[in-house]
Each structure stands twice: as C-alpha cells, then as structure tokens.
Motif scaffolding. Structure first.
Motif, PDB file in Angstrom:
ATOM      1  N   LEU A  43       0.789  -1.034   0.167  1.00 36.40           N
ATOM      2  CA  LEU A  43      -0.018  -0.217   0.018  1.00 36.40           C
ATOM      3  C   LEU A  43       0.996   1.241  -0.140  1.00 36.40           C
ATOM      4  N   THR A  44       0.598   2.076  -0.839  1.00 29.72           N
ATOM      5  CA  THR A  44       1.416   3.297  -0.985  1.00 29.72           C
ATOM      6  C   THR A  44       0.512   4.499  -0.833  1.00 29.72           C
ATOM      7  N   LEU A  45       0.901   5.383   0.115  1.00 32.97           N
ATOM      8  CA  LEU A  45       0.214   6.681   0.437  1.00 32.97           C
ATOM      9  C   LEU A  45       0.003   7.731  -0.787  1.00 32.97           C
ATOM     10  N   ILE A  46      -1.043   8.059  -1.118  1.00 36.82           N
ATOM     11  CA  ILE A  46      -1.068   9.169  -2.236  1.00 36.82           C
ATOM     12  C   ILE A  46      -1.273  10.523  -1.592  1.00 36.82           C
ATOM     13  N   ALA A  47      -1.842  10.690  -0.688  1.00 27.92           N
ATOM     14  CA  ALA A  47      -2.023  11.818  -0.187  1.00 27.92           C
ATOM     15  C   ALA A  47      -2.906  11.698   1.349  1.00 27.92           C
ATOM     16  N   LEU A 100      -2.915   6.283  15.716  1.00 25.00           N
ATOM     17  CA  LEU A 100      -2.113   5.941  14.840  1.00 25.00           C
ATOM     18  C   LEU A 100      -2.720   4.539  14.032  1.00 25.00           C
ATOM     19  N   GLU A 101      -3.461   3.807  14.567  1.00 22.82           N
ATOM     20  CA  GLU A 101      -4.169   2.553  14.090  1.00 22.82           C
ATOM     21  C   GLU A 101      -5.182   3.139  13.116  1.00 22.82           C
ATOM     22  N   GLN A 102      -4.781   3.040  11.553  1.00 23.92           N
ATOM     23  CA  GLN A 102      -5.745   3.582  10.795  1.00 23.92           C
ATOM     24  C   GLN A 102      -6.779   2.464  10.350  1.00 23.92           C
ATOM     25  N   PHE A 103      -7.814   2.925  10.038  1.00 26.91           N
ATOM     26  CA  PHE A 103      -9.053   1.980   9.655  1.00 26.91           C
ATOM     27  C   PHE A 103      -9.196   2.317   8.233  1.00 26.91           C
ATOM     28  N   PHE A 104      -9.175   1.267   7.413  1.00 32.60           N
ATOM     29  CA  PHE A 104      -9.589   1.285   6.082  1.00 32.60           C
ATOM     30  C   PHE A 104     -10.711   0.881   5.609  1.00 32.60           C
ATOM     31  N   GLY A 105     -11.232   1.564   4.420  1.00 32.33           N
ATOM     32  CA  GLY A 105     -12.348   1.207   3.624  1.00 32.33           C
ATOM     33  C   GLY A 105     -12.238  -0.061   2.757  1.00 32.33           C
TER      34      GLY A 105
ATOM     35  N   PHE B  30      11.942   4.938  12.688  1.00 28.24           N
ATOM     36  CA  PHE B  30      10.658   4.266  12.754  1.00 28.24           C
ATOM     37  C   PHE B  30      10.684   4.215  14.282  1.00 28.24           C
ATOM     38  N   ASP B  31       9.578   4.375  14.791  1.00 35.07           N
ATOM     39  CA  ASP B  31       9.281   4.293  16.167  1.00 35.07           C
ATOM     40  C   ASP B  31       7.929   3.401  16.697  1.00 35.07           C
ATOM     41  N   TYR B  32       7.332   3.263  15.686  1.00 34.29           N
ATOM     42  CA  TYR B  32       5.868   2.697  15.957  1.00 34.29           C
ATOM     43  C   TYR B  32       5.605   1.618  14.677  1.00 34.29           C
ATOM     44  N   PHE B  33       5.207   0.486  15.132  1.00 33.38           N
ATOM     45  CA  PHE B  33       5.014  -0.739  13.988  1.00 33.38           C
ATOM     46  C   PHE B  33       3.710  -1.291  14.255  1.00 33.38           C
ATOM     47  N   LEU B  34       3.066  -1.855  13.308  1.00 29.59           N
ATOM     48  CA  LEU B  34       1.641  -2.369  13.028  1.00 29.59           C
ATOM     49  C   LEU B  34       1.675  -3.495  12.165  1.00 29.59           C
ATOM     50  N   TRP B  35       0.693  -4.383  12.565  1.00 28.81           N
ATOM     51  CA  TRP B  35       0.553  -5.482  11.436  1.00 28.81           C
ATOM     52  C   TRP B  35      -0.982  -5.422  11.145  1.00 28.81           C
ATOM     53  N   ASP B  94       7.181   7.020  11.597  1.00 28.24           N
ATOM     54  CA  ASP B  94       8.056   7.807  12.316  1.00 28.24           C
ATOM     55  C   ASP B  94       7.336   9.003  12.866  1.00 28.24           C
ATOM     56  N   ARG B  95       6.820   8.702  14.242  1.00 29.95           N
ATOM     57  CA  ARG B  95       5.941   9.675  14.562  1.00 29.95           C
ATOM     58  C   ARG B  95       6.435  10.985  14.913  1.00 29.95           C
ATOM     59  N   VAL B  96       7.783  11.218  14.906  1.00 30.79           N
ATOM     60  CA  VAL B  96       8.293  12.343  15.490  1.00 30.79           C
ATOM     61  C   VAL B  96       8.221  13.405  13.972  1.00 30.79           C
ATOM     62  N   ARG B  97       8.619  12.854  13.015  1.00 26.78           N
ATOM     63  CA  ARG B  97       8.806  13.561  11.625  1.00 26.78           C
ATOM     64  C   ARG B  97       7.584  13.502  10.865  1.00 26.78           C
ATOM     65  N   ALA B  98       6.818  12.287  10.900  1.00 29.66           N
ATOM     66  CA  ALA B  98       5.871  12.291   9.871  1.00 29.66           C
ATOM     67  C   ALA B  98       4.565  11.674  10.473  1.00 29.66           C
ATOM     68  N   THR B  99       4.054  12.632  11.363  1.00 30.00           N
ATOM     69  CA  THR B  99       2.914  12.171  12.112  1.00 30.00           C
ATOM     70  C   THR B  99       1.928  11.343  11.250  1.00 30.00           C
ATOM     71  N   ASN B 100       1.333  10.132  11.512  1.00 30.54           N
ATOM     72  CA  ASN B 100       0.046   9.441  10.870  1.00 30.54           C
ATOM     73  C   ASN B 100       0.539   8.714   9.712  1.00 30.54           C
ATOM     74  N   LYS B 101       1.872   9.032   9.177  1.00 26.24           N
ATOM     75  CA  LYS B 101       2.225   8.426   7.722  1.00 26.24           C
ATOM     76  C   LYS B 101       2.547   6.985   8.105  1.00 26.24           C
ATOM     77  N   LEU B 102       1.971   6.051   7.469  1.00 30.55           N
ATOM     78  CA  LEU B 102       2.346   4.640   7.645  1.00 30.55           C
ATOM     79  C   LEU B 102       3.096   4.115   6.428  1.00 30.55           C
TER      80      LEU B 102
END
Lengths: 113, 114
Positions: A43-47, A100-105, B30-35, B94-102
């Motif tokens: 999965l690649t983030l677009i925006a 931070l736990e994103q929820f997906f469609g 990276f400081d947070y990891f998810l499955w 990387d929660r410090v530099r890129a909040t919410n970006k996975l």
C-alpha cells in the motif's frame, strides 16, 4: 474503530477518462488518507486529506492527476484523472482516530483498458 | 527504496501450529510498528502494534516481537487457525517527523491448512 464505505467497489474504465471514488465514514475524523495498491505491491500513500485545507501529496503523486476533495469531516473523494492502464490498482481510503491505527475502507478495484 | 520489507511472499502452516511472519525495516527513525490483516475484496484490518520502547506485545493468539538492533519485527500466531488465512502487512511510522504516515511492506500471504 470506524465504519468506512467506498463507492464504487470496482470499475472498468477506458483510457483517458476520469473516475471519482467516494469515501464515507460513520463518524467525524480529522485526517483521511488515500492509498494505492498496485498488483503485487504494498500500500502506497497518495495523499493526506484534512478538512478545510489542501491535501498533502506524497512524492510521485500530483494534484492534477489525483485531485482530492474533503468537504466535511465524514467524506472525501479521490479522482483518478486521464487514466492509463498503469493506474489499474486498488484504491483505499483510511481514517485516523487519533491512535495511529488507521482504519481502512473496503477499497475500489480499478481496471483501465 | 523499500523501507519496510517482507521477504516471504507466502507461508503455509498446519492448523494448530505456530505461524511466524517476518518484517525488516531500514529507517532507524521508525518508532511505531503495526500489523494488518487483509482478506480478499476487503480493506486491511488492524491487528496489533508495538512501540519502539517495547520488545514484545501480546494480544490473545497474536504476539509481535521487535528487535531494534536488527531492525526486525515478527508476528507470531499461536495456534494458527484456518480463518487466519489472509495477507498480512507490516507497517511502520516515524511519529516524530511524519505524524500518522504509515509505510507498508509488500505483504505475506498466510495459508493455514486444516
């Protein structure tokens, strides 16, 4: 958690046309995200789309190709413009509820002929 | 540049046995990891996460282990069940530099055989 719906679930489009994908969330959220999953890829983030501001695009993605609207806190659209076969992918929206736990469609499967 | 890698595209395990899915990353920030788990025609579903201040997090049958020095994490499923058959993605932030970006890996298809 969040319940997210996307329309359409799938579509087959002709080269050169555009498709708008809708994403509806059952609760108000600040941040919504649009991802692309090309065949066999991650999965690649677009925006990232925040309500009331311009979407923030990742490297390799531009607004002219993927315009995004975010008219309110529960809805967003992604348009794939001037499509080519390389745009054939699954497009997913997601939301962040603050943990931070994103929820997906469920995703929109796009095939471009 | 693939910052999060899942080198095994597929894994087959017998029901009741342990499934171990691996993930490597290159970015030391990276400081947070998810499955996430993904069934066909559905979006990814969050499974379990771990912060870099921990080396283990457990939730029922699922345990995630983090080895920061090796930049490696793994997901253990014990015991494995046929309903666990899905594609599993690891993701990092990387929660410090890129909040919410996975940043996601390419996924591992797990098949649990009855």
């Amino acid at each position: 958690s969040a319940v997210i719906s996307q329309k359409p679930s799938r579509d087959i489009c002709q080269r050169g046309t555009s498709l708008t994908i809708q994403c509806q969330v059952d609760s108000q959220v600040t941040m919504m995200f649009w991802y692309r999953q090309q065949p066999g890829q991650s999965l690649t983030l677009i925006a990232t789309a925040n309500q009331g501001s311009e979407a923030t695009y990742e490297s390799g993605f531009v607004i002219d190709k993927f315009p995004i609207s975010r008219p309110n806190l529960t809805f967003s659209t992604l348009t794939v413009s001037n499509m080519s076969p390389e745009d054939s992918s699954i497009y997913l929206c997601s939301v962040d509820k603050g943990f931070l736990e994103q929820f997906f469609g469920p995703g929109t499967r796009l095939t471009v002929l | 540049d693939q910052q999060v890698k899942q080198n095994s595209p597929s894994l087959s395990v017998q029901e009741g046995r342990i499934s171990i899915l691996n993930c490597d990353y290159t970015n030391s920030m990276f400081d947070y990891f998810l499955w996430y788990k993904k069934y066909p025609a559905e979006g990814p579903t969050f499974l379990i996460s771990i912060s870099s201040i921990k080396d283990k997090n457990e939730d029922g049958r699922f345990t995630v282990f983090l080895n920061k020095s090796a930049k490696h994490l793994s997901l253990h499923i014990v015991p494995s069940q046929p309903g666990d058959s899905a594609v599993y993605f690891c993701a990092a932030s990387d929660r410090v530099r890129a909040t919410n970006k996975l940043i996601f890996g390419t996924g591992t298809l797990l098949a649990v055989q009855p």
